[in-house]
Design a protein around this motif. Structure first.
Motif, PDB file in Angstrom:
ATOM      1  N   PRO A  57       0.833  -1.206   0.000  1.00 41.60           N
ATOM      2  CA  PRO A  57       0.000   0.000   0.000  1.00 41.60           C
ATOM      3  C   PRO A  57       0.863   1.250   0.000  1.00 41.60           C
ATOM      4  O   PRO A  57       1.966   1.254   0.557  1.00 41.60           O
ATOM      5  N   LEU A  58       0.355   2.279  -0.636  1.00 43.31           N
ATOM      6  CA  LEU A  58       1.044   3.562  -0.605  1.00 43.31           C
ATOM      7  C   LEU A  58       0.904   4.154   0.788  1.00 43.31           C
ATOM      8  O   LEU A  58      -0.165   4.061   1.395  1.00 43.31           O
ATOM      9  N   PRO A  59       1.966   4.755   1.318  1.00 45.46           N
ATOM     10  CA  PRO A  59       1.848   5.355   2.649  1.00 45.46           C
ATOM     11  C   PRO A  59       0.917   6.561   2.615  1.00 45.46           C
ATOM     12  O   PRO A  59       0.836   7.268   1.615  1.00 45.46           O
ATOM     13  N   LYS A  60       0.205   6.762   3.713  1.00 46.23           N
ATOM     14  CA  LYS A  60      -0.659   7.932   3.820  1.00 46.23           C
ATOM     15  C   LYS A  60       0.195   9.165   4.064  1.00 46.23           C
ATOM     16  O   LYS A  60       1.154   9.102   4.837  1.00 46.23           O
ATOM     17  N   PRO A  61      -0.146  10.275   3.446  1.00 43.92           N
ATOM     18  CA  PRO A  61       0.563  11.519   3.769  1.00 43.92           C
ATOM     19  C   PRO A  61       0.324  11.879   5.238  1.00 43.92           C
ATOM     20  O   PRO A  61      -0.709  11.544   5.815  1.00 43.92           O
ATOM     21  N   PRO A 107       8.620   4.935   6.884  1.00 39.91           N
ATOM     22  CA  PRO A 107       8.006   3.830   6.135  1.00 39.91           C
ATOM     23  C   PRO A 107       7.539   2.716   7.071  1.00 39.91           C
ATOM     24  O   PRO A 107       8.193   2.420   8.079  1.00 39.91           O
ATOM     25  N   ARG A 108       6.430   2.105   6.745  1.00 36.59           N
ATOM     26  CA  ARG A 108       5.877   0.992   7.498  1.00 36.59           C
ATOM     27  C   ARG A 108       5.491  -0.101   6.512  1.00 36.59           C
ATOM     28  O   ARG A 108       4.882   0.179   5.484  1.00 36.59           O
ATOM     29  N   LEU A 109       5.834  -1.318   6.838  1.00 34.92           N
ATOM     30  CA  LEU A 109       5.480  -2.460   6.012  1.00 34.92           C
ATOM     31  C   LEU A 109       4.547  -3.372   6.791  1.00 34.92           C
ATOM     32  O   LEU A 109       4.758  -3.601   7.983  1.00 34.92           O
ATOM     33  N   ALA A 167       3.063  -6.855   8.151  1.00 35.51           N
ATOM     34  CA  ALA A 167       3.765  -8.095   8.497  1.00 35.51           C
ATOM     35  C   ALA A 167       3.765  -9.082   7.346  1.00 35.51           C
ATOM     36  O   ALA A 167       4.729  -9.817   7.139  1.00 35.51           O
ATOM     37  N   GLY A 168       2.696  -9.090   6.533  1.00 34.41           N
ATOM     38  CA  GLY A 168       2.620 -10.006   5.407  1.00 34.41           C
ATOM     39  C   GLY A 168       3.676  -9.766   4.353  1.00 34.41           C
ATOM     40  O   GLY A 168       3.973 -10.636   3.536  1.00 34.41           O
ATOM     41  N   ALA A 169       4.282  -8.582   4.336  1.00 35.10           N
ATOM     42  CA  ALA A 169       5.322  -8.279   3.342  1.00 35.10           C
ATOM     43  C   ALA A 169       6.593  -9.092   3.580  1.00 35.10           C
ATOM     44  O   ALA A 169       7.434  -9.191   2.705  1.00 35.10           O
ATOM     45  N   PHE A 170       6.705  -9.682   4.751  1.00 37.88           N
ATOM     46  CA  PHE A 170       7.913 -10.432   5.076  1.00 37.88           C
ATOM     47  C   PHE A 170       7.735 -11.931   4.962  1.00 37.88           C
ATOM     48  O   PHE A 170       8.519 -12.702   5.440  1.00 37.88           O
ATOM     49  N   GLY A 171       6.701 -12.339   4.235  1.00 36.39           N
ATOM     50  CA  GLY A 171       6.497 -13.746   3.944  1.00 36.39           C
ATOM     51  C   GLY A 171       5.601 -14.372   4.907  1.00 36.39           C
ATOM     52  O   GLY A 171       5.143 -15.316   5.097  1.00 36.39           O
TER      53      GLY A 171
END
Length: 114
Positions: A93-97, A106-108, A110-114
């Motif tokens: 997802p694009l970060p919110k302004p 930046p925030r990722l 948890a699912g982004a890490f597999g």
């Protein structure tokens, strides 16, 4: 969740070596699941190859042909891993302004890490 693109870069190329893309809103479609499974297999193979490479490089008796084959395998695994990283990065997802309740760091998920 707003993604960077509506097209998903698939973890394989076409017969001509060009990238393949999937256009779907259904992350549980047959082709989406196949892509997810293929990505997982590619990353697992890369992980196993790293362990193998360490063993080969630590062997003083390794010949040039073995090193050449290892280099080819590592290049293919790196290419696959970069394609997976690119595909997953495009789907974050694009970060919110900050003005909309987001913050500048930046925030990722948890699912982004597999």
């Amino acid at each position: 969740m707003t993604a960077h693109t509506e097209l998903r870069l698939l973890p394989w190329t076409g017969p001509d070596g060009k990238p393949c893309y999937l256009s779907t809103d259904d992350t549980n479609s047959h082709l989406s699941r196949l892509a997810d499974t293929t990505e997982a297999i590619q990353l697992d193979l890369a992980d196993n190859l790293v362990a193998h490479a360490l063993a080969v490089l630590n062997d003083d008796q390794t010949d040039v042909e073995t090193l050449r084959d290892l280099s080819t395998d590592l290049l293919e695994a790196l290419r696959d891993t970069l394609r997976v990283a690119t595909s997953r990065g495009q789907r974050l997802p694009l970060p919110k302004p900050a003005a909309q309740g987001g913050n500048d760091s930046p925030r990722l998920p948890a699912g982004a890490f597999g």
